[in-house]
Scaffold this motif. Structure first.
Motif, PDB file in Angstrom:
ATOM      1  N   LEU A   1      43.342  31.142  44.996  1.00  0.00           N
ATOM      2  CA  LEU A   1      42.789  30.097  44.133  1.00  0.00           C
ATOM      3  C   LEU A   1      43.853  29.119  43.609  1.00  0.00           C
ATOM      4  O   LEU A   1      43.602  27.907  43.580  1.00  0.00           O
ATOM      5  CB  LEU A   1      42.039  30.731  42.963  1.00  0.00           C
ATOM      6  N   PRO A   2      45.047  29.561  43.199  1.00  0.00           N
ATOM      7  CA  PRO A   2      46.021  28.605  42.655  1.00  0.00           C
ATOM      8  C   PRO A   2      46.514  27.564  43.645  1.00  0.00           C
ATOM      9  O   PRO A   2      47.097  26.565  43.225  1.00  0.00           O
ATOM     10  CB  PRO A   2      47.175  29.512  42.189  1.00  0.00           C
ATOM     11  N   LEU A   3      46.322  27.777  44.964  1.00  0.00           N
ATOM     12  CA  LEU A   3      46.768  26.745  45.904  1.00  0.00           C
ATOM     13  C   LEU A   3      45.631  25.878  46.424  1.00  0.00           C
ATOM     14  O   LEU A   3      45.846  24.980  47.246  1.00  0.00           O
ATOM     15  CB  LEU A   3      47.548  27.358  47.073  1.00  0.00           C
ATOM     16  N   ALA A   4      44.409  26.111  45.945  1.00  0.00           N
ATOM     17  CA  ALA A   4      43.275  25.316  46.430  1.00  0.00           C
ATOM     18  C   ALA A   4      43.439  23.843  46.069  1.00  0.00           C
ATOM     19  O   ALA A   4      43.221  22.952  46.904  1.00  0.00           O
ATOM     20  CB  ALA A   4      41.959  25.864  45.859  1.00  0.00           C
ATOM     21  N   ALA A   5      43.829  23.547  44.821  1.00  0.00           N
ATOM     22  CA  ALA A   5      43.948  22.154  44.380  1.00  0.00           C
ATOM     23  C   ALA A   5      45.018  21.388  45.154  1.00  0.00           C
ATOM     24  O   ALA A   5      44.731  20.302  45.693  1.00  0.00           O
ATOM     25  CB  ALA A   5      44.221  22.098  42.878  1.00  0.00           C
ATOM     26  N   PRO A   6      46.268  21.865  45.269  1.00  0.00           N
ATOM     27  CA  PRO A   6      47.265  21.090  46.016  1.00  0.00           C
ATOM     28  C   PRO A   6      46.918  20.950  47.490  1.00  0.00           C
ATOM     29  O   PRO A   6      47.207  19.908  48.095  1.00  0.00           O
ATOM     30  CB  PRO A   6      48.565  21.879  45.820  1.00  0.00           C
ATOM     31  N   MET A   7      46.268  21.950  48.077  1.00  0.00           N
ATOM     32  CA  MET A   7      45.911  21.864  49.491  1.00  0.00           C
ATOM     33  C   MET A   7      44.835  20.795  49.706  1.00  0.00           C
ATOM     34  O   MET A   7      44.897  20.010  50.659  1.00  0.00           O
ATOM     35  CB  MET A   7      45.432  23.228  49.990  1.00  0.00           C
ATOM     36  N   VAL A   8      43.851  20.762  48.830  1.00  0.00           N
ATOM     37  CA  VAL A   8      42.814  19.730  48.915  1.00  0.00           C
ATOM     38  C   VAL A   8      43.421  18.344  48.713  1.00  0.00           C
ATOM     39  O   VAL A   8      43.069  17.385  49.424  1.00  0.00           O
ATOM     40  CB  VAL A   8      41.709  20.004  47.889  1.00  0.00           C
ATOM     41  N   LEU A   9      44.337  18.216  47.759  1.00  0.00           N
ATOM     42  CA  LEU A   9      44.939  16.907  47.492  1.00  0.00           C
ATOM     43  C   LEU A   9      45.753  16.415  48.676  1.00  0.00           C
ATOM     44  O   LEU A   9      45.766  15.207  48.968  1.00  0.00           O
ATOM     45  CB  LEU A   9      45.812  16.983  46.241  1.00  0.00           C
ATOM     46  N   LEU A  10      46.411  17.299  49.383  1.00  0.00           N
ATOM     47  CA  LEU A  10      47.125  16.893  50.599  1.00  0.00           C
ATOM     48  C   LEU A  10      46.151  16.335  51.638  1.00  0.00           C
ATOM     49  O   LEU A  10      46.452  15.360  52.335  1.00  0.00           O
ATOM     50  CB  LEU A  10      47.899  18.081  51.176  1.00  0.00           C
ATOM     51  N   PHE A  11      44.988  16.955  51.735  1.00  0.00           N
ATOM     52  CA  PHE A  11      43.970  16.476  52.670  1.00  0.00           C
ATOM     53  C   PHE A  11      43.467  15.088  52.251  1.00  0.00           C
ATOM     54  O   PHE A  11      43.321  14.186  53.092  1.00  0.00           O
ATOM     55  CB  PHE A  11      42.805  17.474  52.704  1.00  0.00           C
ATOM     56  N   VAL A  12      43.210  14.899  50.960  1.00  0.00           N
ATOM     57  CA  VAL A  12      42.715  13.609  50.477  1.00  0.00           C
ATOM     58  C   VAL A  12      43.768  12.523  50.687  1.00  0.00           C
ATOM     59  O   VAL A  12      43.434  11.383  51.076  1.00  0.00           O
ATOM     60  CB  VAL A  12      42.315  13.713  48.999  1.00  0.00           C
ATOM     61  N   ILE A  13      45.024  12.850  50.448  1.00  0.00           N
ATOM     62  CA  ILE A  13      46.098  11.861  50.647  1.00  0.00           C
ATOM     63  C   ILE A  13      46.164  11.438  52.108  1.00  0.00           C
ATOM     64  O   ILE A  13      46.312  10.242  52.427  1.00  0.00           O
ATOM     65  CB  ILE A  13      47.445  12.445  50.182  1.00  0.00           C
ATOM     66  N   GLN A  14      46.025  12.381  53.020  1.00  0.00           N
ATOM     67  CA  GLN A  14      46.135  12.057  54.445  1.00  0.00           C
ATOM     68  C   GLN A  14      44.954  11.211  54.916  1.00  0.00           C
ATOM     69  O   GLN A  14      45.120  10.325  55.765  1.00  0.00           O
ATOM     70  CB  GLN A  14      46.225  13.348  55.262  1.00  0.00           C
ATOM     71  N   PHE A  15      43.775  11.471  54.360  1.00  0.00           N
ATOM     72  CA  PHE A  15      42.583  10.792  54.866  1.00  0.00           C
ATOM     73  C   PHE A  15      41.945   9.881  53.816  1.00  0.00           C
ATOM     74  O   PHE A  15      40.743   9.616  53.870  1.00  0.00           O
ATOM     75  CB  PHE A  15      41.553  11.842  55.326  1.00  0.00           C
TER      76      PHE A  15
END
Length: 796
Positions: free
Chosen positions: A370-384
């Motif tokens: 759970l603690p890495l869900a937010a940064p992982m999602v944000l990396l996806f949003v930044i890329q796309f």
């Protein structure tokens, strides 16, 4: 007075005008209007995701958190100063792996409602779910121009959805506080970051892994963090240390030391356990966090997946295929995170935390990520961020997968809330999770490894919810009478008897989820026999069955009378071992035959039967068999809604001075290191075993230990074998054996030691065998010796 009132009115008017002006400016500002619109949309979206599950029953470890909350209301400063039963053993709540803040949060909900309510507690925990979404928005605003997309995808992440649909677990509060702390830290609101991180550390220990990661925001820029930043990062450690100090002052114990004692179990740190946990986390990373783009250059990730699919041996082909896919997707996600180093803080957050989870945890549960869900999602949003179709696709995938997984979790919880209790006001529960919670609420008590049988007592066991053989005397004397299959309304499974799903624990499987059309669980109702101290013979165990062995070696074993209670059905079985004819007969006291059967025995005989008891108060049981043939009656349990029949002259069992290990009643005095009865006559002991005995009031007392070593024992263990006996912690005697076969270790107890033994109500016996046969592929037990009997014998 008039002047003071005039000034007070003027001050109120000024405050009102300031607030009015601020609200006017806020809503007239285009960016403020956008913020308000985004937050309203985000709140509506979050509530819509969780509204279908607001009546999800208690499940998982929530039962333990509710117990802690109850103790908060009783003893607010020491809520973990109690014991509870876990997997058949009494454990110290101070060693629970979660700090106590979640228990205090639950206590607040309890006080507000006045009593426990599933719906109200779900609604109360929605505050933290909304907090996750709003904190995710604030965090996303620091890294991307599309904060709404980031917050929506974080709220819809399957791993976030399912873990925040709980009514008592710490995942939602911990994640909300963690994201608030991270967003405040990046926004340089260090006082708020310190408070939020401190509270997160008091909710879940994995929050302690985040401060060093947040420090990278300064280290990567080669900037020196201000003192306030250091204080914020140190806050969770200081808060947890303060809690430890408070408990030490109030109870004289450090919770961390108690936890370390449980965590030091070598079974939790074995390489195989750690590897399975890491592999399960890898599969969760590839599927449950968020959609991750695929690339041909990362196709080599199939190799680890194929290796994993090859190594598992008990998975069907389609689950192996799923494992290959999930592991390959996890490898793809790790490589994608490494390639996202243009956002070093977010990428490092994900990679370092994932490494921490693989090293620190042993269960491989999805919630650990759970603690890495937010940064992982944000990396996806930044890329796309400039490709809205991809963002819409990711949102759709997250919502659909998350809702389906949440529904599977809902079904898993729902079926246990409706399990019917057995007849009577008291029974034992062999299991954990929501199953235990609802059975205890209906009058049950958790089964323990020290549970003694009460005649006719029921045991309700789940095949799935951590129920296992707790090796209690109550279990050994119980006979399964009924069973009920629990079916759910979805083939998607997060926990299942037949599917290898590791969503909650890698010990159950390695897949994030799987599929099955089989019943989710089977509930078995067993009842302890009422005749352990009756005339039926010596109660023992043969091939896992309860057997009453007849002691008379003659050709006619005679008969005995048993009260039956005249209600329900008698479950009995014909038992024999050897070669020869045996006649079993049940008749009324008047002589009328109710059952009669002659069997030619050649080997083992086990033949179950049922006898209706309508109006039958008692019956005579007879066996005719030649000498040399072991015979007896099996089970002898009445399936009835009525209390068990009482045996005339029955007395409470007394502690024995000598234990026949083939007698099932000796189990009450076998403390540890003993395996199940075999052949109705003996038990294997582990390399170290312990028992308790009643001292004998005699001047001439001898201790005896009846041993047997199979023909190949010395070769497999290494000759010679030394057997040592310790009485009440003091060495008593030892012997060395060079040859297999039967042996008797006997020694007279010296008068001075005998007098010392009588100062204790019981004598504690420890037996050690060295060397021993270690576990192997065919037998996972460590085998010390075969023991037929041990104890004190008078007059020798």
């Amino acid at each position: 007075m008039d002047t003071d009132e005039h000034r007070l009115k003027g001050t109120r008017s000024s405050v009102f005008l300031c607030v009015h002006q601020w609200l006017t400016d806020f809503f007239n500002n285009p960016s403020s209007k956008r913020l308000a619109r985004d937050l309203l949309l985000l709140a509506a979206f979050t509530l819509a995701l969780h509204a279908p599950f607001l009546r999800q029953p208690v499940q998982g470890d929530e039962v333990n958190y509710l117990d802690m909350a109850a103790h908060v209301l009783q003893q607010p400063l020491t809520p973990l100063n109690f014991e509870f039963v876990f997997q058949g053993k009494m454990v110290d709540a101070a060693g629970h792996p979660h700090p106590p803040l979640n228990a205090y949060i639950l206590a607040v909900a309890w006080l507000l409602r006045g009593h426990f309510s599933v719906f109200f507690f779900h609604c109360f925990y929605l505050l933290f779910t909304l907090g996750i979404s709003f904190a995710a928005y604030a965090l996303a605003a620091r890294f991307t121009s599309r904060p709404l997309w980031g917050a929506l995808l974080i709220a819809a992440s399957p791993i976030v959805q399912v873990n925040t649909n709980t009514l008592a677990s710490p995942e939602a509060p911990a994640l909300a506080l963690l994201l608030i702390g991270a967003a405040a830290f990046f926004g340089r609101w260090f006082w708020l970051a310190g408070i939020a991180l401190a509270l997160a550390g008091l909710t879940e220990l994995q929050a302690l892994a985040l401060p060093p990661i947040l420090l990278l925001a300064y280290l990567m820029k080669r900037e020196r963090p201000p003192l306030a930043a250091w204080c914020a990062l140190a806050a969770p450690y200081l808060a947890l240390g303060g809690w430890q100090a408070l408990q030490w002052a109030l109870t004289g114990r450090l919770p961390f030391v108690v936890l370390a004692g449980y965590a030091s179990n070598p079974n939790l740190s074995r390489i195989g356990v750690k590897a399975a946990s890491a592999l399960a986390l890898l599969g969760h990373l590839g599927v449950l966090v968020t959609l991750v783009p695929l690339a041909w250059r990362r196709l080599w990730g199939l190799a680890p997946g194929l290796l994993a699919g090859f190594l598992v041996t008990d998975y069907p082909w389609w689950e192996r295929a799923l494992l290959v896919i999930f592991v390959a997707l996890g490898v793809n996600a790790l490589v994608w995170l490494w390639e996202s180093r243009k956002q070093p803080v977010l990428a490092a957050w994900c990679l370092l935390y994932f490494a921490f989870a693989c090293v620190a945890f042993f269960a491989g549960a999805a919630r650990y990520l759970l603690p890495l869900a937010a940064p992982m999602v944000l990396l996806f949003v930044i890329q796309f961020r400039d490709r809205p179709r991809v963002l819409w696709l990711a949102l759709a995938v997250n919502v659909v997968l998350g809702l389906n997984i949440s529904f599977a979790a809902y079904e898993f919880a729902r079926v246990y809330a409706h399990v019917a209790p057995p007849p009577g006001n008291r029974f034992l529960v062999n299991g954990e999770w929501g199953f235990r919670y609802y059975m205890v609420a209906k009058g049950g008590e958790p089964l323990q490894d020290v549970s003694a049988p009460i005649p006719g007592e029921w045991i309700v066991a789940s095949d799935l919810s951590l129920a296992g053989k707790y090796d209690s005397l109550a279990e050994e004397t119980a006979v399964p009478l009924r069973s009920v299959d629990l079916r759910v309304r979805t083939p998607l499974r997060l926990v299942d008897r037949h599917a290898h799903t590791g969503f909650s624990s890698a010990s159950m499987g390695l897949l994030p989820f799987s599929f099955s059309n089989q019943p989710l669980d089977r509930i078995t109702y067993s009842r302890t026999s009422s005749y352990l101290d009756g005339p039926a013979g010596t109660p023992s165990e043969f091939n896992g069955h309860l057997v009453y062995l007849l002691d008379d070696p003659g050709a006619s074993r005679g008969g005995f009378r048993l009260p039956l209670g005249s209600h329900g059905t008698l479950h009995f079985a014909l038992f024999a071992n050897g070669t020869g004819p045996a006649t079993f007969r049940i008749q009324r006291v008047s002589g009328e035959v109710l059952f009669n059967e002659t069997v030619q025995v050649d080997g083992d005989l086990w033949e179950p039967h049922k006898l209706p008891l309508a109006g039958l108060d008692e019956a005579v049981f007879l066996v005719d068999a030649p000498a040399g043939l072991s015979v007896g009656w099996g089970e002898l349990v009445v399936d009835s809604n009525q209390p068990p029949p009482e045996l005339p002259g029955a007395k409470p069992p007394e502690m024995l001075s000598y234990l026949q290990l083939g007698d099932i009643r000796s189990r009450a005095q076998l403390v540890s290191g003993w395996y199940a009865i075999e052949d109705g006559a003996w038990r294997w002991m582990a390399p170290e075993a312990e028992a308790t005995l009643r001292p004998l009031p005699d001047q001439a007392v001898q201790f005896e230990l009846q041993l047997f070593f199979p023909p190949d024992f010395m070769r497999r263990a290494g000759s010679p074998v030394t057997v040592s006996v310790i009485l009440n912690g003091k060495p008593f005697t030892s012997a060395m054996y060079f040859e297999p076969g039967g042996h008797t270790l006997a020694k007279r107890v010296p008068p001075e030691l005998l007098g010392e033994l009588f100062t204790w109500p019981t004598t504690h016996v420890s037996i050690r065998v060295n060397p021993y046969i270690p576990p192997n592929a065919t037998d996972q037990r460590a085998l010390g010796a075969v023991v037929q009997g041990l104890g004190f014998v008078a007059g020798r």
